[in-house]
Design a protein around this motif. Structure first.
Motif, mmCIF file in Angstrom:
data_model
loop_
_atom_site.group_PDB
_atom_site.id
_atom_site.type_symbol
_atom_site.label_atom_id
_atom_site.label_comp_id
_atom_site.label_asym_id
_atom_site.label_seq_id
_atom_site.Cartn_x
_atom_site.Cartn_y
_atom_site.Cartn_z
ATOM 1 N N ARG A 3 2.225 0.959 -0.892
ATOM 2 C CA ARG A 3 2.407 0.669 0.533
ATOM 3 C C ARG A 3 1.054 0.403 1.199
ATOM 4 O O ARG A 3 0.887 -0.563 1.947
ATOM 5 N N ILE A 4 0.077 1.251 0.901
ATOM 6 C CA ILE A 4 -1.264 1.099 1.496
ATOM 7 C C ILE A 4 -1.908 -0.207 1.029
ATOM 8 O O ILE A 4 -2.466 -0.964 1.827
ATOM 9 N N ALA A 5 -1.826 -0.484 -0.273
ATOM 10 C CA ALA A 5 -2.434 -1.706 -0.816
ATOM 11 C C ALA A 5 -1.789 -2.951 -0.214
ATOM 12 O O ALA A 5 -2.478 -3.932 0.084
ATOM 13 N N GLU A 6 -0.479 -2.905 -0.010
ATOM 14 C CA GLU A 6 0.230 -4.082 0.503
ATOM 15 C C GLU A 6 0.068 -4.288 2.008
ATOM 16 O O GLU A 6 0.368 -5.360 2.514
ATOM 17 N N LYS A 7 -0.441 -3.268 2.719
ATOM 18 C CA LYS A 7 -0.642 -3.416 4.163
ATOM 19 C C LYS A 7 -1.684 -4.478 4.487
ATOM 20 O O LYS A 7 -1.702 -5.022 5.581
ATOM 21 N N LYS A 8 -2.560 -4.762 3.532
ATOM 22 C CA LYS A 8 -3.664 -5.678 3.782
ATOM 23 C C LYS A 8 -3.453 -7.043 3.140
ATOM 24 O O LYS A 8 -4.350 -7.865 3.121
ATOM 25 N N THR A 9 -2.269 -7.263 2.567
ATOM 26 C CA THR A 9 -2.055 -8.503 1.835
ATOM 27 C C THR A 9 -0.600 -8.943 1.936
ATOM 28 O O THR A 9 0.286 -8.124 2.185
ATOM 29 N N SER A 10 -0.370 -10.219 1.706
ATOM 30 C CA SER A 10 1.001 -10.715 1.604
ATOM 31 C C SER A 10 1.505 -10.551 0.174
ATOM 32 O O SER A 10 2.664 -10.811 -0.114
ATOM 33 N N GLY A 11 0.627 -10.130 -0.733
ATOM 34 C CA GLY A 11 0.997 -9.942 -2.134
ATOM 35 C C GLY A 11 1.961 -8.786 -2.329
ATOM 36 O O GLY A 11 2.122 -7.927 -1.458
ATOM 37 N N GLU A 12 2.600 -8.761 -3.475
ATOM 38 C CA GLU A 12 3.570 -7.727 -3.818
ATOM 39 C C GLU A 12 3.154 -7.052 -5.121
ATOM 40 O O GLU A 12 2.832 -7.730 -6.097
ATOM 41 N N ILE A 13 3.163 -5.733 -5.132
ATOM 42 C CA ILE A 13 2.792 -4.959 -6.315
ATOM 43 C C ILE A 13 3.987 -4.102 -6.706
ATOM 44 O O ILE A 13 4.583 -3.439 -5.856
ATOM 45 N N ARG A 14 4.328 -4.114 -7.977
ATOM 46 C CA ARG A 14 5.418 -3.271 -8.486
ATOM 47 C C ARG A 14 4.930 -2.521 -9.720
ATOM 48 O O ARG A 14 4.060 -3.002 -10.448
ATOM 49 N N VAL A 15 5.526 -1.363 -9.960
ATOM 50 C CA VAL A 15 5.276 -0.586 -11.171
ATOM 51 C C VAL A 15 6.623 -0.404 -11.860
ATOM 52 O O VAL A 15 7.608 -0.038 -11.218
ATOM 53 N N HIS A 16 6.657 -0.689 -13.161
ATOM 54 C CA HIS A 16 7.872 -0.498 -13.950
ATOM 55 C C HIS A 16 7.522 0.377 -15.153
ATOM 56 O O HIS A 16 6.567 0.089 -15.874
ATOM 57 N N ILE A 17 8.319 1.426 -15.345
ATOM 58 C CA ILE A 17 8.082 2.357 -16.445
ATOM 59 C C ILE A 17 9.336 2.437 -17.303
ATOM 60 O O ILE A 17 10.439 2.598 -16.781
ATOM 61 N N GLU A 18 9.145 2.313 -18.611
ATOM 62 C CA GLU A 18 10.243 2.564 -19.539
ATOM 63 C C GLU A 18 9.700 3.273 -20.772
ATOM 64 O O GLU A 18 8.497 3.332 -20.965
ATOM 65 N N ARG A 19 10.613 3.820 -21.547
ATOM 66 C CA ARG A 19 10.210 4.645 -22.678
ATOM 67 C C ARG A 19 9.562 3.797 -23.770
ATOM 68 O O ARG A 19 8.489 4.105 -24.257
ATOM 69 N N THR A 20 10.248 2.736 -24.158
ATOM 70 C CA THR A 20 9.772 1.921 -25.270
ATOM 71 C C THR A 20 10.359 0.523 -25.154
ATOM 72 O O THR A 20 11.286 0.292 -24.381
ATOM 73 N N THR A 21 9.813 -0.385 -25.920
ATOM 74 C CA THR A 21 10.365 -1.740 -25.976
ATOM 75 C C THR A 21 10.279 -2.238 -27.410
ATOM 76 O O THR A 21 9.330 -1.912 -28.129
ATOM 77 N N SER A 22 11.260 -3.010 -27.808
ATOM 78 C CA SER A 22 11.236 -3.607 -29.144
ATOM 79 C C SER A 22 10.502 -4.951 -29.109
ATOM 80 O O SER A 22 10.176 -5.518 -30.142
ATOM 81 N N LEU A 23 10.230 -5.423 -27.919
ATOM 82 C CA LEU A 23 9.526 -6.693 -27.752
ATOM 83 C C LEU A 23 8.011 -6.456 -27.712
ATOM 84 O O LEU A 23 7.553 -5.337 -27.514
ATOM 85 N N ASP A 24 7.263 -7.528 -27.828
ATOM 86 C CA ASP A 24 5.840 -7.471 -27.529
ATOM 87 C C ASP A 24 5.720 -7.025 -26.070
ATOM 88 O O ASP A 24 6.500 -7.467 -25.216
#
Length: 145
Positions: free
Chosen positions: A21-42
């Motif tokens: 929220r703080i980082a996005e207050k100064k920009t029109s950019g969008e930041i997301r964080v995604h967490i998962e246990r594992t992936t079979s893909l690269d």
């Protein structure tokens, strides 16, 4: 085998959402964080898949940044959309990654994520400053797979 929910405490998650929220207050950019246990893909391929699933490729200025973590794989990827990748220095994501790795190696996962978010936010602010009428196009909540 860990659960994604055990990776961060509820309080740490809220601190990360607040950092976004703080980082996005100064920009029109969008930041997301995604967490998962594992992936079979690269990891990069999976990050790009998540980027699309979260509709991060639909922001008006193509300036979304995703921090993707596969916890059990000890792997993470930072990826930006075309708009941001076209303007940041070539080594930008590597420098951001290195700053995060320093914290991750000390098991300071929340701090590593916060550092990465603020670093990405600074670059977004530089190239995509907040302007009157900008709206938060995407959720700041951490998504989980």
């Amino acid at each position: 085998m860990s659960k994604v929910e055990d990776f961060l405490t509820q309080e740490e998650e809220q601190e990360i959402v607040e950092a976004i929220r703080i980082a996005e207050k100064k920009t029109s950019g969008e930041i997301r964080v995604h967490i998962e246990r594992t992936t079979s893909l690269d990891a990069y391929d999976r990050a790009m898949e998540v980027f699309h699933e979260l509709k991060m490729d639909e922001t008006q200025l193509q300036n979304g940044v995703l921090i993707y973590l596969a916890v059990d794989d000890h792997n993470f990827v930072i990826c930006g959309d075309k708009g941001i990748n076209d303007v940041v220095e070539d080594d930008f994501w590597n420098c951001t990654r290195d700053a995060m790795v320093t914290q991750f190696k000390q098991n300071q996962f929340k701090q590593g994520l916060v550092d990465g978010i603020f670093r990405a936010g600074e670059q977004l602010k530089k190239y995509f400053p907040w302007q009157e009428g900008d709206s938060n196009e995407l959720s700041n909540e951490i998504s989980k797979g």
